[in-house]
Write a protein that holds these residues in place. Structure first.
Motif, PDB file in Angstrom:
ATOM      1  N   THR A  64     -13.749   2.309  32.334  1.00 36.56           N
ATOM      2  CA  THR A  64     -15.092   1.857  32.005  1.00 36.56           C
ATOM      3  C   THR A  64     -15.967   1.903  33.245  1.00 36.56           C
ATOM      4  OG1 THR A  64     -16.416   0.010  31.148  1.00 36.56           O
ATOM      5  CG2 THR A  64     -14.475  -0.548  32.432  1.00 36.56           C
ATOM      6  N   THR A  65     -17.274   2.045  33.000  1.00 35.79           N
ATOM      7  CA  THR A  65     -18.231   1.967  34.107  1.00 35.79           C
ATOM      8  C   THR A  65     -18.845   0.574  34.196  1.00 35.79           C
ATOM      9  OG1 THR A  65     -19.942   2.856  32.640  1.00 35.79           O
ATOM     10  CG2 THR A  65     -18.805   4.421  34.089  1.00 35.79           C
ATOM     11  N   LEU A  66     -18.443  -0.334  33.288  1.00 38.84           N
ATOM     12  CA  LEU A  66     -18.860  -1.724  33.401  1.00 38.84           C
ATOM     13  C   LEU A  66     -18.244  -2.343  34.654  1.00 38.84           C
ATOM     14  CD1 LEU A  66     -18.432  -2.939  29.699  1.00 38.84           C
ATOM     15  CD2 LEU A  66     -20.564  -2.331  30.860  1.00 38.84           C
ATOM     16  N   GLU A  67     -18.920  -3.324  35.212  1.00 40.95           N
ATOM     17  CA  GLU A  67     -18.425  -3.972  36.426  1.00 40.95           C
ATOM     18  C   GLU A  67     -17.846  -5.340  36.084  1.00 40.95           C
ATOM     19  OE1 GLU A  67     -21.419  -4.097  39.413  1.00 40.95           O
ATOM     20  OE2 GLU A  67     -21.799  -1.935  39.349  1.00 40.95           O
ATOM     21  N   PRO A  68     -16.545  -5.534  36.255  1.00 33.71           N
ATOM     22  CA  PRO A  68     -15.934  -6.829  35.949  1.00 33.71           C
ATOM     23  C   PRO A  68     -16.348  -7.888  36.962  1.00 33.71           C
ATOM     24  CG  PRO A  68     -14.354  -5.416  37.037  1.00 33.71           C
ATOM     25  CD  PRO A  68     -15.569  -4.566  36.791  1.00 33.71           C
ATOM     26  N   ASN A  73      -5.970  -9.269  42.134  1.00 35.26           N
ATOM     27  CA  ASN A  73      -5.579 -10.068  43.295  1.00 35.26           C
ATOM     28  C   ASN A  73      -6.759 -10.753  43.978  1.00 35.26           C
ATOM     29  OD1 ASN A  73      -2.941  -9.213  42.826  1.00 35.26           O
ATOM     30  ND2 ASN A  73      -3.140  -7.464  44.198  1.00 35.26           N
ATOM     31  N   SER A  74      -7.672 -11.273  43.163  1.00 38.36           N
ATOM     32  CA  SER A  74      -8.797 -12.026  43.714  1.00 38.36           C
ATOM     33  C   SER A  74      -9.208 -13.124  42.744  1.00 38.36           C
ATOM     34  CB  SER A  74      -9.976 -11.094  44.022  1.00 38.36           C
ATOM     35  OG  SER A  74     -10.482 -10.527  42.835  1.00 38.36           O
ATOM     36  N   PHE A  75     -10.097 -14.003  43.234  1.00 38.87           N
ATOM     37  CA  PHE A  75     -10.533 -15.172  42.473  1.00 38.87           C
ATOM     38  C   PHE A  75     -11.982 -15.018  42.032  1.00 38.87           C
ATOM     39  CE2 PHE A  75      -7.280 -16.597  45.435  1.00 38.87           C
ATOM     40  CZ  PHE A  75      -6.487 -17.436  44.675  1.00 38.87           C
ATOM     41  N   ALA A  76     -12.303 -15.666  40.896  1.00 42.36           N
ATOM     42  CA  ALA A  76     -13.684 -15.707  40.430  1.00 42.36           C
ATOM     43  C   ALA A  76     -13.849 -16.871  39.459  1.00 42.36           C
ATOM     44  CB  ALA A  76     -14.084 -14.397  39.761  1.00 42.36           C
ATOM     45  N   LEU A  77     -15.080 -17.300  39.275  1.00 42.82           N
ATOM     46  CA  LEU A  77     -15.396 -18.355  38.317  1.00 42.82           C
ATOM     47  C   LEU A  77     -15.716 -17.703  36.974  1.00 42.82           C
ATOM     48  CD1 LEU A  77     -15.941 -21.450  37.996  1.00 42.82           C
ATOM     49  CD2 LEU A  77     -18.357 -20.892  38.350  1.00 42.82           C
ATOM     50  N   LEU A  78     -14.932 -18.034  35.943  1.00 43.82           N
ATOM     51  CA  LEU A  78     -15.084 -17.400  34.631  1.00 43.82           C
ATOM     52  C   LEU A  78     -15.209 -18.447  33.533  1.00 43.82           C
ATOM     53  CD1 LEU A  78     -12.352 -14.604  34.939  1.00 43.82           C
ATOM     54  CD2 LEU A  78     -14.786 -14.449  35.513  1.00 43.82           C
ATOM     55  N   LYS A  79     -15.875 -18.063  32.450  1.00 49.02           N
ATOM     56  CA  LYS A  79     -16.116 -18.965  31.324  1.00 49.02           C
ATOM     57  C   LYS A  79     -15.144 -18.684  30.182  1.00 49.02           C
ATOM     58  CE  LYS A  79     -19.805 -20.412  28.163  1.00 49.02           C
ATOM     59  NZ  LYS A  79     -21.224 -20.185  27.757  1.00 49.02           N
ATOM     60  N   VAL A  80     -14.623 -19.756  29.592  1.00 52.69           N
ATOM     61  CA  VAL A  80     -13.718 -19.626  28.445  1.00 52.69           C
ATOM     62  C   VAL A  80     -14.547 -19.341  27.191  1.00 52.69           C
ATOM     63  CG1 VAL A  80     -12.027 -20.788  26.995  1.00 52.69           C
ATOM     64  CG2 VAL A  80     -12.017 -21.178  29.467  1.00 52.69           C
ATOM     65  N   GLU A  85      -3.887 -20.285  19.680  1.00 57.13           N
ATOM     66  CA  GLU A  85      -2.550 -20.873  19.750  1.00 57.13           C
ATOM     67  C   GLU A  85      -1.691 -20.249  20.842  1.00 57.13           C
ATOM     68  OE1 GLU A  85      -2.406 -17.399  16.947  1.00 57.13           O
ATOM     69  OE2 GLU A  85      -3.744 -19.118  17.257  1.00 57.13           O
ATOM     70  N   ILE A  86      -2.144 -19.156  21.452  1.00 59.81           N
ATOM     71  CA  ILE A  86      -1.346 -18.505  22.500  1.00 59.81           C
ATOM     72  C   ILE A  86      -1.943 -18.666  23.896  1.00 59.81           C
ATOM     73  CG2 ILE A  86      -0.351 -16.819  20.918  1.00 59.81           C
ATOM     74  CD1 ILE A  86      -2.330 -14.757  22.043  1.00 59.81           C
ATOM     75  N   GLY A  87      -3.197 -19.106  23.970  1.00 61.25           N
ATOM     76  CA  GLY A  87      -3.821 -19.273  25.266  1.00 61.25           C
ATOM     77  C   GLY A  87      -5.331 -19.189  25.184  1.00 61.25           C
ATOM     78  N   ALA A  88      -5.968 -18.963  26.325  1.00 65.12           N
ATOM     79  CA  ALA A  88      -7.428 -18.898  26.397  1.00 65.12           C
ATOM     80  C   ALA A  88      -7.875 -17.481  26.729  1.00 65.12           C
ATOM     81  CB  ALA A  88      -7.936 -19.878  27.453  1.00 65.12           C
ATOM     82  N   PHE A  89      -9.087 -17.163  26.282  1.00 67.14           N
ATOM     83  CA  PHE A  89      -9.673 -15.854  26.555  1.00 67.14           C
ATOM     84  C   PHE A  89     -10.998 -16.068  27.267  1.00 67.14           C
ATOM     85  CE2 PHE A  89      -6.677 -15.124  23.198  1.00 67.14           C
ATOM     86  CZ  PHE A  89      -6.123 -13.886  23.497  1.00 67.14           C
ATOM     87  N   LEU A  90     -11.147 -15.406  28.411  1.00 70.60           N
ATOM     88  CA  LEU A  90     -12.288 -15.632  29.289  1.00 70.60           C
ATOM     89  C   LEU A  90     -13.165 -14.380  29.389  1.00 70.60           C
ATOM     90  CD1 LEU A  90     -10.134 -17.810  30.036  1.00 70.60           C
ATOM     91  CD2 LEU A  90     -10.964 -17.670  32.384  1.00 70.60           C
ATOM     92  N   ASP A  91     -14.444 -14.617  29.564  1.00 67.62           N
ATOM     93  CA  ASP A  91     -15.391 -13.527  29.765  1.00 67.62           C
ATOM     94  C   ASP A  91     -15.326 -13.074  31.221  1.00 67.62           C
ATOM     95  OD1 ASP A  91     -17.501 -11.744  29.832  1.00 67.62           O
ATOM     96  OD2 ASP A  91     -19.057 -13.294  29.721  1.00 67.62           O
ATOM     97  N   TRP A  92     -14.933 -11.806  31.415  1.00 73.38           N
ATOM     98  CA  TRP A  92     -14.894 -11.268  32.780  1.00 73.38           C
ATOM     99  C   TRP A  92     -15.737 -10.004  32.903  1.00 73.38           C
ATOM    100  CZ3 TRP A  92     -10.449  -7.737  34.540  1.00 73.38           C
ATOM    101  CH2 TRP A  92      -9.889  -7.051  33.451  1.00 73.38           C
ATOM    102  N   GLY A  93     -16.689  -9.873  31.953  1.00 68.00           N
ATOM    103  CA  GLY A  93     -17.657  -8.792  32.048  1.00 68.00           C
ATOM    104  C   GLY A  93     -17.284  -7.520  31.317  1.00 68.00           C
TER     105      GLY A  93
END
Length: 282
Positions: A64-68, A73-80, A85-93
């Motif tokens: 993709t040409t979208l920018e995450p 191997n890095s950290f970022a602040l992301l929104k749930v 029932e299996i976990g959480a899904f976060l918006d990473w762009g």
């Protein structure tokens, strides 16, 4: 070799009805699809494109040409976005949300809230996974920084003592409450300076003040003089401008700012008869 979770520079191999295939012309396993929606308006076979590679909804490698918002191997602040029932899904762009299984949640994630998350490649499944257990991915055992280094910081946690920060995506440090003079938010990225490294490798950090950059040459001049003269400088804040100019070649204003900076970092001690370089200075 195509790597998931990072940007790859790959040549265009062929144009198809579903998009462009990029990668190694001699190795089908090292070829990846760039869907039509991301294909540039003009291109030629052989052109090299910079794309981010990850797994799509069907667990197939895709470019993709979208920018995450975060890379491997890095950290970022992301929104749930969703909790299942299996976990959480976060918006990473990206179109497919980032999965954070329950086992990788420091505390149970809540839809709509923000968390500092680390992106890693799960070796068992081959999938990119997020984790809010940030301490598992930083270590102070082998330090790559030294006292007075300027560093990149991410605000990771608020404690009774102060604010915990992630240093250069590798180490953990603390900015004490009495040295914080503005509101901070979780995940905020700042510049800072390493104030002290303790014997147990705990790290004291100070947020870099913008004005300090302007006086660093003067501060360095004071330090160099102290090192050349048995850790002593016979000047203080009541010294005359003429004496300061004669000994250090700088104005009294620059001198006072310089020693104030060095004193705040506990590099020097100021006494009535002059300035002393502390033994803690490397």
């Amino acid at each position: 070799m195509i790597q998931l979770g990072v940007y790859n520079k790959l040549p265009i191999l062929r144009d198809t009805s579903v998009g462009l295939y990029l990668g190694d012309i001699n190795n089908e396993e090292q070829q990846i699809l760039l869907p039509n929606k991301y294909v540039p308006e003009t291109f030629e076979i052989g052109d090299v494109l910079e794309v981010f590679c990850y797994l799509d909804h069907e667990e197939r490698p895709v470019a993709t040409t979208l920018e995450p918002f975060v890379v491997l191997n890095s950290f970022a602040l992301l929104k749930v976005i969703q909790v299942t029932e299996i976990g959480a899904f976060l918006d990473w762009g990206l179109e497919k949300h980032l999965f954070v299984p329950f086992r990788e949640q420091a505390r149970k994630m809540v839809e709509g809230k923000w968390y500092v998350v680390y992106l890693y490649l799960d070796e068992t499944s081959g999938r990119l996974v997020g984790s809010s257990k940030t301490n598992n991915f930083i270590s102070n055992e082998e330090l790559t920084i030294e006292k007075l280094d300027e560093v990149d910081l991410i605000v990771s946690r608020f404690t009774d003592l102060g604010v915990e920060v992630i240093i250069n995506q590798k180490h953990k440090g603390l900015v004490y409450n009495n040295e914080i003079f503005e509101d901070l938010s979780l995940g905020e990225k700042r510049r800072g300076v390493i104030k002290k490294i303790r014997e147990d490798h705990k790290i004291d950090v100070s947020f870099q003040q913008l004005g300090y950059k302007n006086i660093e040459p003067s501060s360095q001049k004071v330090l160099e003089f102290l090192k050349r003269n048995n850790s002593f400088l016979g000047l203080h804040d009541k010294s005359t401008p003429e004496d300061i100019e004669a000994i250090l070649g700088m104005s009294k204003k620059s001198f006072k700012k310089s020693i104030g900076y060095l004193y705040k970092l506990k590099i020097i001690e100021i006494k009535e008869n002059g300035i002393y370089l502390l033994n803690t200075q490397a």
